[in-house]
Design a protein around this motif. Structure first.
Motif, short mmCIF file in Angstrom:
data_model
loop_
_atom_site.label_atom_id
_atom_site.label_comp_id
_atom_site.label_asym_id
_atom_site.label_seq_id
_atom_site.Cartn_x
_atom_site.Cartn_y
_atom_site.Cartn_z
N GLY A 9 0.86 -1.19 0.00
CA GLY A 9 0.00 0.00 0.00
C GLY A 9 0.89 1.24 0.00
N LEU A 10 0.31 2.37 0.38
CA LEU A 10 1.09 3.62 0.33
C LEU A 10 2.27 3.56 1.29
N GLY A 11 2.08 2.95 2.47
CA GLY A 11 3.17 2.85 3.44
C GLY A 11 4.30 1.97 2.92
N GLY A 12 3.97 0.74 2.52
CA GLY A 12 4.99 -0.21 2.08
C GLY A 12 5.76 0.27 0.86
N LEU A 106 -1.45 8.16 -6.93
CA LEU A 106 -0.35 8.22 -5.97
C LEU A 106 0.35 6.86 -5.87
N ARG A 107 -0.45 5.80 -5.85
CA ARG A 107 0.15 4.47 -5.77
C ARG A 107 0.97 4.18 -7.03
N ASP A 108 0.43 4.58 -8.21
CA ASP A 108 1.16 4.37 -9.47
C ASP A 108 2.47 5.15 -9.49
N HIS A 123 1.11 -12.48 -3.52
CA HIS A 123 1.67 -13.21 -2.38
C HIS A 123 1.00 -12.73 -1.09
N ARG A 124 -0.08 -13.41 -0.72
CA ARG A 124 -0.75 -13.06 0.54
C ARG A 124 -0.08 -13.77 1.69
N ILE A 125 0.35 -13.01 2.67
CA ILE A 125 0.99 -13.62 3.85
C ILE A 125 -0.11 -14.20 4.73
N GLY A 153 5.70 -4.97 8.93
CA GLY A 153 4.29 -5.17 8.60
C GLY A 153 3.71 -3.85 8.10
N ALA A 154 3.43 -3.82 6.79
CA ALA A 154 2.78 -2.64 6.19
C ALA A 154 1.50 -3.13 5.53
N ASP A 155 0.90 -4.14 6.17
CA ASP A 155 -0.21 -4.86 5.54
C ASP A 155 -1.57 -4.44 6.07
N SER A 159 -3.70 -6.60 9.55
CA SER A 159 -2.32 -7.07 9.38
C SER A 159 -2.10 -8.50 9.88
N ALA A 160 -1.40 -9.29 9.06
CA ALA A 160 -1.02 -10.65 9.48
C ALA A 160 0.25 -10.61 10.34
N VAL A 161 0.97 -9.49 10.30
CA VAL A 161 2.22 -9.37 11.07
C VAL A 161 1.94 -8.83 12.48
N ALA A 177 -21.22 3.38 3.89
CA ALA A 177 -21.82 2.87 2.66
C ALA A 177 -21.35 3.77 1.52
N GLU A 178 -20.80 3.17 0.47
CA GLU A 178 -20.24 3.97 -0.63
C GLU A 178 -21.00 3.71 -1.94
N LEU A 179 -21.20 4.79 -2.70
CA LEU A 179 -21.88 4.72 -3.99
C LEU A 179 -21.11 5.59 -4.99
N VAL A 296 -10.30 10.17 9.12
CA VAL A 296 -10.64 11.60 9.06
C VAL A 296 -9.47 12.40 8.47
N GLY A 297 -8.66 11.75 7.61
CA GLY A 297 -7.68 12.50 6.84
C GLY A 297 -6.23 12.36 7.28
N GLU A 298 -5.94 11.40 8.18
CA GLU A 298 -4.56 11.29 8.66
C GLU A 298 -3.89 9.96 8.29
N GLY A 299 -4.67 8.88 8.11
CA GLY A 299 -4.09 7.54 8.02
C GLY A 299 -3.02 7.38 6.96
N ALA A 300 -3.30 7.80 5.73
CA ALA A 300 -2.32 7.63 4.65
C ALA A 300 -1.12 8.54 4.88
N ASN A 301 -1.41 9.76 5.33
CA ASN A 301 -0.32 10.70 5.61
C ASN A 301 0.65 10.15 6.65
N GLN A 302 0.09 9.59 7.72
CA GLN A 302 0.95 9.06 8.79
C GLN A 302 1.65 7.78 8.33
N ALA A 303 0.99 6.97 7.52
CA ALA A 303 1.63 5.75 7.00
C ALA A 303 2.87 6.11 6.19
N MET A 304 2.74 7.15 5.38
CA MET A 304 3.88 7.56 4.53
C MET A 304 4.99 8.17 5.37
C1 LIG Z 1 -13.10 5.64 3.47
C2 LIG Z 1 -11.69 5.99 3.83
C3 LIG Z 1 -11.22 7.27 3.52
C4 LIG Z 1 -9.91 7.64 3.88
N1 LIG Z 1 -9.48 8.89 3.58
C5 LIG Z 1 -8.23 9.25 3.94
C6 LIG Z 1 -7.74 10.57 3.65
O1 LIG Z 1 -8.43 11.40 3.07
N2 LIG Z 1 -6.47 10.88 4.04
C7 LIG Z 1 -5.67 9.98 4.69
O2 LIG Z 1 -4.54 10.33 5.04
N3 LIG Z 1 -6.10 8.73 4.96
C8 LIG Z 1 -7.35 8.35 4.61
N4 LIG Z 1 -7.79 7.09 4.89
C9 LIG Z 1 -6.89 6.15 5.57
C10 LIG Z 1 -5.92 5.52 4.59
O3 LIG Z 1 -6.63 4.89 3.55
C11 LIG Z 1 -5.05 4.49 5.29
O4 LIG Z 1 -4.63 4.96 6.54
C12 LIG Z 1 -3.83 4.15 4.43
O5 LIG Z 1 -4.22 3.57 3.21
C13 LIG Z 1 -2.88 3.24 5.19
O6 LIG Z 1 -1.83 2.84 4.34
P1 LIG Z 1 -1.10 1.46 4.60
O7 LIG Z 1 -0.06 1.34 3.55
O8 LIG Z 1 -0.72 1.36 6.03
O9 LIG Z 1 -2.23 0.36 4.40
P2 LIG Z 1 -3.07 0.00 3.11
O10 LIG Z 1 -3.24 1.16 2.23
O11 LIG Z 1 -4.28 -0.71 3.60
O12 LIG Z 1 -2.13 -1.03 2.34
C14 LIG Z 1 -1.93 -2.32 2.83
C15 LIG Z 1 -1.50 -3.20 1.67
O13 LIG Z 1 -1.19 -4.48 2.19
C16 LIG Z 1 -1.79 -5.47 1.39
N5 LIG Z 1 -2.05 -6.62 2.27
C17 LIG Z 1 -2.98 -6.71 3.26
N6 LIG Z 1 -2.89 -7.90 3.88
C18 LIG Z 1 -1.87 -8.54 3.28
C19 LIG Z 1 -1.29 -9.84 3.48
N7 LIG Z 1 -1.75 -10.66 4.43
N8 LIG Z 1 -0.25 -10.21 2.70
C20 LIG Z 1 0.23 -9.35 1.72
N9 LIG Z 1 -0.30 -8.13 1.48
C21 LIG Z 1 -1.33 -7.73 2.25
C22 LIG Z 1 -3.05 -4.82 0.85
O14 LIG Z 1 -3.50 -5.45 -0.33
C23 LIG Z 1 -2.58 -3.38 0.63
O15 LIG Z 1 -2.03 -3.21 -0.66
C24 LIG Z 1 -9.08 6.70 4.53
C25 LIG Z 1 -9.55 5.41 4.83
C26 LIG Z 1 -10.85 5.07 4.49
C27 LIG Z 1 -11.35 3.69 4.86
#
Ligand SMILES: Cc1cc2nc3c(=O)[nH]c(=O)nc-3n(C[C@H](O)[C@H](O)[C@H](O)COP(=O)(O)OP(=O)(O)OC[C@H]3O[C@@H](n4cnc5c(N)ncnc54)[C@H](O)[C@@H]3O)c2cc1C
Length: 364
Positions: A9-12, A106-108, A123-125, A153-155, A159-161, A177-179, A296-304
Motif C-alpha cells: 500500500g502507500l506505506g509499504g 499516488l500508488r502508481d 503473495h498473501r501472507i 508489517g505494512a499490511d 495485518s497478518a504481522v 456505505a459507498e456509492l 478523518v484525513g490522517e491515516g495515509a499521511n501518517q503511514a507515509m
Molecule cells: C473511506 C476511507 C477514507 C480515507 N481517507 C483518507 C484521507 O483522506 N487521508 C488519509 O490520510 N487517509 C485516509 N484514509 C486512511 C488511509 O486509507 C489508510 O490509513 C492508508 O491507506 C494506510 O496505508 P497502509 O499502507 O498502512 O495500508 P493500506 O493502504 O491498507 O495497504 C496495505 C497493503 O497491504 C496489502 N495486504 C494486506 N494484507 C496482506 C497480506 N496478508 N499479505 C500481503 N499483502 C497484504 C493490501 O492489499 C494493501 O495493498 C481513509 C480510509 C478510508 C477507509
C-alpha cells in the motif's frame, strides 16, 4: 540485512522507495495479483508535514505536483436543508495547503519509481513466525514461503504481522456505505455543481452524507452512520439508506437516489488510541498495521511519514534503528489518533452540525 515488507500500500511502497534511495533493497510481498487488480478508492489530501514530506524524501515532489489537484481542497458543509454552513475555497493553484491526489495515481507514482521486479504480486501472507536462529519466516497462502532478517508489517488494517507484536483488538467505530455517480457533469450537472471541485459534507444528527469529485468526473458518495446494533449489510440497498435521511432536502438525497448501483457497505474499524508494544528485534509495523484510526484525513499521511522515518532509521543504524523509529512513532501518533477519534465521534454526534462549524471556524 535482508528486509521483507509485508504489503504494497502507500506505506509499504514509500518505504521500499526511500530505502532504495539509501541503496537498501527490500523484498515487498503484496497480496493483490497486480497493480490493476482492484480500484484504489477516492482522493487523499496530502499534508505538508507528513505525506508531502515523505514524498520529498522519496524524491517525488515534482511528480506529485504534476498530478495533484489543489482545487480539490475546496469543501462545503451543509445542513440537512441544504443551507451552507461552511464554504472553504483554497488559494488557486497553491500547494501550501493540503492538495488532493487520486489514491490510485499516488500508488502508481510510487510503483513507477521502483524497478518492475520490486513488488512480488499475488503473495498473501497467511502467517509470520520467528525463525529459531533469528529473523522471520513468512508463509504465503499458496503454500510457499520466504525468510528475512527484518520484517516490516505494512499490511494494513487486518495485518497478518501485527499479532507478533500486539493483540490490541479492533473496534468498529462507524459503518460506511459507498456509492458512485459516473460522468456527473453530463448526467447530473446539478449534483456536480452541488459537490463542486472538492468535497461536500451534509451533516445531520448522527449521520453524514458526503460526496467527493473524482479525477474522472465521477462523484464518490459516502454515507457514514454510527456502528449501532444493525448489521452493515442491512444498509445494502439505496432504499434502506434513504430511510436514514427522512426529512432531508431531496436535492441532497439525490446523491443516493441517482447513484449508479447499490451501496457497498463496510465497517470502519480502529485500534485503541495509544496502542504500542514492547520492542522486538528485527520486527516492526507501519501505517494502518501499527495505528489504524478513524478515516478523518490522517491515516495515509501518517503511514507515509512512518515509512520515511523508518527508512531513515534503518539507513542510519541498521536493525538497531527500529527501536528509535518506534519510540518516535508512538509519541507522534498518540495525539493524532486521539484527535481522529474525537473528530469521528463529533461527526456522528447528535450535535454534529454545530460542533463541525465550530471546528472549522478559526478562533478570533
Ligand atoms: C473511506 C476511507 C477514507 C480515507 N481517507 C483518507 C484521507 O483522506 N487521508 C488519509 O490520510 N487517509 C485516509 N484514509 C486512511 C488511509 O486509507 C489508510 O490509513 C492508508 O491507506 C494506510 O496505508 P497502509 O499502507 O498502512 O495500508 P493500506 O493502504 O491498507 O495497504 C496495505 C497493503 O497491504 C496489502 N495486504 C494486506 N494484507 C496482506 C497480506 N496478508 N499479505 C500481503 N499483502 C497484504 C493490501 O492489499 C494493501 O495493498 C481513509 C480510509 C478510508 C477507509
Amino acid at each position: 540485512m535482508h528486509i521483507a515488507i509485508a504489503g504494497g500500500g502507500l506505506g509499504g511502497l514509500t518505504l521500499a522507495r526511500i530505502l532504495r534511495r539509501h541503496d537498501i533493497e527490500a523484498a515487498l510481498y503484496e497480496r493483490d495479483a497486480s497493480r490493476v487488480a482492484r480500484s484504489q478508492g477516492g482522493l487523499l489530501d496530502l499534508h505538508p508535514e507528513s505525506g508531502q514530506r515523505a514524498l520529498a524524501e522519496a524524491g517525488l515532489t515534482g511528480e506529485f505536483r504534476a498530478e495533484a489537484r489543489p482545487e480539490g481542497e475546496e469543501h462545503r458543509i451543509v445542513d440537512p436543508s441544504g443551507s451552507i454552513l461552511v464554504h472553504h475555497r483554497p488559494d488557486p493553484g497553491s500547494f501550501d495547503g493540503r492538495p488532493e491526489i487520486d489514491r490510485g495515481v499516488l500508488r502508481d507514482l510510487l510503483l513507477d519509481a521502483l524497478p518492475d521486479d520490486a513488488v512480488t504480486w499475488g503473495h498473501r501472507i497467511a502467517a509470520a513466525a520467528p525463525r529459531p536462529g533469528g529473523g522471520f519466516w513468512l508463509a504465503f497462502s499458496d503454500g510457499t514461503g520466504a525468510d528475512c532478517d527484518v520484517l516490516v508489517g505494512a499490511d494494513g488494517a487486518r495485518s497478518a504481522v501485527r499479532p507478533l507484536l500486539t493483540d490490541a483488538p479492533l473496534a468498529t467505530v462507524a459503518v460506511l456505505a459507498e456509492l458512485t455517480i459516473g460522468d456527473a457533469d453530463h448526467r447530473h450537472p446539478e449534483l456536480a455543481a452541488l459537490v463542486g471541485p472538492g468535497n461536500l459534507w451534509c451533516v445531520g444528527a448522527s449521520r453524514i452524507l458526503a460526496a467527493q469529485r473524482q479525477r474522472d468526473g465521477s462523484l464518490r458518495v459516502g454515507v457514514t452512520l454510527p456502528p449501532g446494533s444493525r448489521q452493515p449489510r442491512s444498509y445494502g440497498s439505496k432504499r434502506a439508506l434513504l430511510e436514514q435521511f427522512d426529512g432531508w432536502s431531496p436535492g441532497l438525497t439525490a446523491l443516493i437516489e441517482e447513484a449508479d448501483g447499490p451501496p457497498v457497505v463496510r465497517r470502519i474499524e480502529a485500534l485503541p488510541t495509544g496502542t504500542r508494544w514492547p520492542h522486538r528485534p528485527g520486527l516492526t509495523l507501519i501505517g494502518d498495521a501499527a495505528h489504524l484510526m478513524p478515516p478523518v484525513g490522517e491515516g495515509a499521511n501518517q503511514a507515509m511519514l512512518d515509512a520515511a522515518e523508518l527508512a531513515t532509521a534503518l539507513a542510519a543504524d541498521g536493525v538497531h534503528g527500529i527501536r528509535a523509529y518506534e519510540e518516535a512513532m508512538f509519541a507522534r501518533i498518540h495525539p493524532v489518533a486521539e484527535m481522529s477519534a474525537r473528530v469521528q465521534a463529533m461527526m456522528l454526534a447528535p450535535t454534529a452540525a454545530t460542533d463541525i462549524v465550530r471546528f472549522f471556524t478559526p478562533a478570533t
